[in-house]
Design an enzyme around this catalytic site. Structure first.
Site, short mmCIF file in Angstrom:
data_model
loop_
_atom_site.label_atom_id
_atom_site.label_comp_id
_atom_site.label_asym_id
_atom_site.label_seq_id
_atom_site.Cartn_x
_atom_site.Cartn_y
_atom_site.Cartn_z
N ASP A 108 0.58 10.42 -0.84
CA ASP A 108 1.58 9.33 -0.88
C ASP A 108 2.99 9.88 -1.09
O ASP A 108 3.17 10.94 -1.69
CB ASP A 108 1.21 8.37 -2.03
CG ASP A 108 1.93 7.04 -1.92
OD1 ASP A 108 2.48 6.74 -0.84
OD2 ASP A 108 1.95 6.30 -2.92
N ASN A 124 5.56 9.84 1.56
CA ASN A 124 6.26 10.27 2.77
C ASN A 124 7.52 9.46 3.03
O ASN A 124 8.57 10.00 3.40
CB ASN A 124 5.36 10.11 4.01
CG ASN A 124 4.14 11.01 3.97
OD1 ASN A 124 4.08 11.92 3.17
ND2 ASN A 124 3.18 10.75 4.83
N TRP A 171 10.29 10.32 0.60
CA TRP A 171 10.80 11.66 0.91
C TRP A 171 11.85 11.55 2.03
O TRP A 171 12.92 12.15 1.95
CB TRP A 171 9.64 12.57 1.35
CG TRP A 171 10.03 13.98 1.66
CD1 TRP A 171 10.02 15.03 0.80
CD2 TRP A 171 10.50 14.50 2.92
NE1 TRP A 171 10.45 16.18 1.44
CE2 TRP A 171 10.74 15.87 2.74
CE3 TRP A 171 10.72 13.93 4.18
CZ2 TRP A 171 11.20 16.69 3.77
CZ3 TRP A 171 11.18 14.74 5.20
CH2 TRP A 171 11.42 16.11 5.00
N HIS A 189 6.47 11.06 7.55
CA HIS A 189 5.07 11.15 7.97
C HIS A 189 4.83 12.45 8.75
O HIS A 189 3.79 13.08 8.62
CB HIS A 189 4.68 9.94 8.81
CG HIS A 189 4.72 8.64 8.05
ND1 HIS A 189 4.15 8.50 6.81
CD2 HIS A 189 5.28 7.44 8.34
CE1 HIS A 189 4.35 7.25 6.38
NE2 HIS A 189 5.04 6.59 7.29
N SER A 197 -4.69 3.52 5.06
CA SER A 197 -5.57 2.56 4.38
C SER A 197 -5.72 1.27 5.19
O SER A 197 -4.92 0.98 6.07
CB SER A 197 -5.02 2.24 2.99
OG SER A 197 -3.90 1.37 3.09
N ASN A 217 -2.66 -0.57 4.98
CA ASN A 217 -1.52 -0.03 5.73
C ASN A 217 -1.35 -0.72 7.09
O ASN A 217 -0.27 -0.66 7.69
CB ASN A 217 -1.64 1.49 5.93
CG ASN A 217 -1.44 2.29 4.66
OD1 ASN A 217 -1.97 3.39 4.51
ND2 ASN A 217 -0.64 1.77 3.72
N ARG A 234 -2.25 4.92 -9.42
CA ARG A 234 -3.30 3.97 -9.05
C ARG A 234 -4.15 4.58 -7.93
O ARG A 234 -3.78 5.56 -7.30
CB ARG A 234 -2.71 2.63 -8.63
CG ARG A 234 -1.67 2.71 -7.52
CD ARG A 234 -1.15 1.33 -7.10
NE ARG A 234 -0.02 1.48 -6.20
CZ ARG A 234 1.26 1.32 -6.56
NH1 ARG A 234 1.57 1.00 -7.80
NH2 ARG A 234 2.23 1.49 -5.67
N SER A 267 -5.39 2.64 -5.26
CA SER A 267 -5.09 2.00 -3.97
C SER A 267 -6.28 1.94 -3.01
O SER A 267 -6.17 2.29 -1.84
CB SER A 267 -3.88 2.68 -3.29
OG SER A 267 -2.73 2.57 -4.09
C1 IPE Z 1 -2.11 4.81 -0.34
O1 IPE Z 1 -0.73 4.78 -0.29
C2 IPE Z 1 -2.68 5.01 1.03
C3 IPE Z 1 -2.46 6.32 1.63
C4 IPE Z 1 -1.88 7.35 1.07
C5 IPE Z 1 -3.00 6.47 2.96
P1 IPE Z 1 0.09 3.42 -0.21
O2 IPE Z 1 1.52 3.77 -0.21
O3 IPE Z 1 -0.39 2.61 0.94
O4 IPE Z 1 -0.35 2.69 -1.55
P2 IPE Z 1 0.39 1.61 -2.45
O5 IPE Z 1 0.83 0.51 -1.53
O6 IPE Z 1 1.58 2.30 -3.07
O7 IPE Z 1 -0.60 1.21 -3.46
C1 IPE Z 2 1.92 7.76 2.51
O1 IPE Z 2 3.29 7.66 2.43
C2 IPE Z 2 1.43 7.72 3.93
C3 IPE Z 2 0.77 6.47 4.32
C4 IPE Z 2 0.46 5.50 3.52
C5 IPE Z 2 0.45 6.31 5.73
P1 IPE Z 2 4.04 6.26 2.31
O2 IPE Z 2 4.43 5.83 3.68
O3 IPE Z 2 3.23 5.28 1.56
O4 IPE Z 2 5.31 6.67 1.49
P2 IPE Z 2 6.06 5.83 0.37
O5 IPE Z 2 5.05 5.45 -0.64
O6 IPE Z 2 6.66 4.66 1.06
O7 IPE Z 2 7.08 6.76 -0.17
MG MG Z 3 3.12 4.81 -0.43
#
Ligand code: IPE
Ligand code: IPE
Ligand code: MG
Length: 237
Positions: free
Chosen positions: A16, A18, A21, A33, A61, A64, A186, A188
């Site tokens: 998590d 990306n 960042w 990503h 997920s 997602n 968490r 998730s």
């Molecule tokens: C968890 O990250 C899913 C993945 C890393 C693929 P999320 O960014 O989707 O989770 P939440 O929304 O912060 O719980």
């Molecule tokens: C995790 O990074 C990758 C996926 C869930 C696909 P995020 O896209 O959730 O990155 P943040 O949490 O918004 O920083």
């Molecule tokens: Mg995230």
């Protein structure tokens, strides 16, 4: 220093951070990503070097799917490119590739690359790399319940073991260690059934900034813990 005889057999990673960042750098989320996908390659390599038997990466997920269309479609293109490019590396490294989740929801092209990757690596004997794609722990449990009912399984034959065999992770050991980057504390919806006794390691590091050194640190932290599985520590019995 890591102790060879206390290596976690299975590590799960919630990759998590990306988006944050990228945002910190004034870049579009997809750049985060992209960087995250590069990081996954690096950590897969490190896991092989460390002799980890199973590595599960939570890449996308169930929830997602609710992200903006444009982010989802860019993530799918990235995933397609990544899998196409990495398939040969998986074969070369002796990796057994496996995907868990509602794979049928993914674009057809990705589904066929996944099938190809699973087929071409099924005879390999190296690390098992599990990609959690379109994956949700609750969804996996519900699908397993449906499988049990549809197959006419006798109610009395439903046990923790026989139920585990209906999950997407059938045959895999439960994760010993689950790492989550980005500061969120968490799960998730990741491996809900399988994580019953996993050790959890949370770090504020955003996934694109994660490193082999921190990976080793997480394993070393894991090795310093006492796993009790509900029992009394052996020295006190
Ligand atoms: C968890 O990250 C899913 C993945 C890393 C693929 P999320 O960014 O989707 O989770 P939440 O929304 O912060 O719980
Ligand atoms: C995790 O990074 C990758 C996926 C869930 C696909 P995020 O896209 O959730 O990155 P943040 O949490 O918004 O920083
Ligand atoms: Mg995230």
């Amino acid at each position: 220093m890591l102790s060879r005889d206390k290596m976690p057999a299975h590590i799960g990673i919630i990759m998590d951070g990306n988006g944050r960042w990228a945002k910190m750098r004034g870049l579009p989320r997809i750049e985060g990503h992209r960087k995250g996908a590069e990081k996954a390659k690096e950590i897969i390599k490190a896991a092989i070097e460390l002799g980890i038997e199973t590595l599960t990466l939570y890449a996308f997920s169930m929830e997602n799917w609710q992200r903006p269309k444009n982010e989802v479609s860019m993530l799918m293109s990235l995933l397609e490119m990544y899998l196409k490019k990495e398939l040969n590396a998986f074969i070369k490294e002796g990796i057994q590739f496996r995907a868990i989740g509602e794979i049928w929801r993914l674009p057809e092209k990705i589904q066929s690359i996944i099938r190809e990757a699973e087929d071409k690596t099924s005879g390999n004997t190296g690390m098992t790399l599990v990609a959690a794609l379109s994956y949700g722990g609750r969804n996996e449990i519900v699908r397993a319940v449906k499988k049990a009912i549809y197959s006419g399984m006798d109610v009395e034959s439903i046990t923790e073991d026989s139920f585990s065999a209906l999950l997407d992770t059938a045959g895999l050991p439960p994760p010993d260690l689950i790492i989550r980057t980005s500061g969120e504390r968490r799960i998730s919806n990741f491996l809900l059934w399988q994580s019953a006794y996993s050790e959890l390691y949370f770090t504020n590091t955003l996934w694109p900034d994660f490193s082999k050194e921190e990976f080793i640190h997480a394993i070393s932290d894991y090795q310093s813990r006492e796993r009790r599985f509900g029992a009394v520590p052996s020295r006190e019995t």
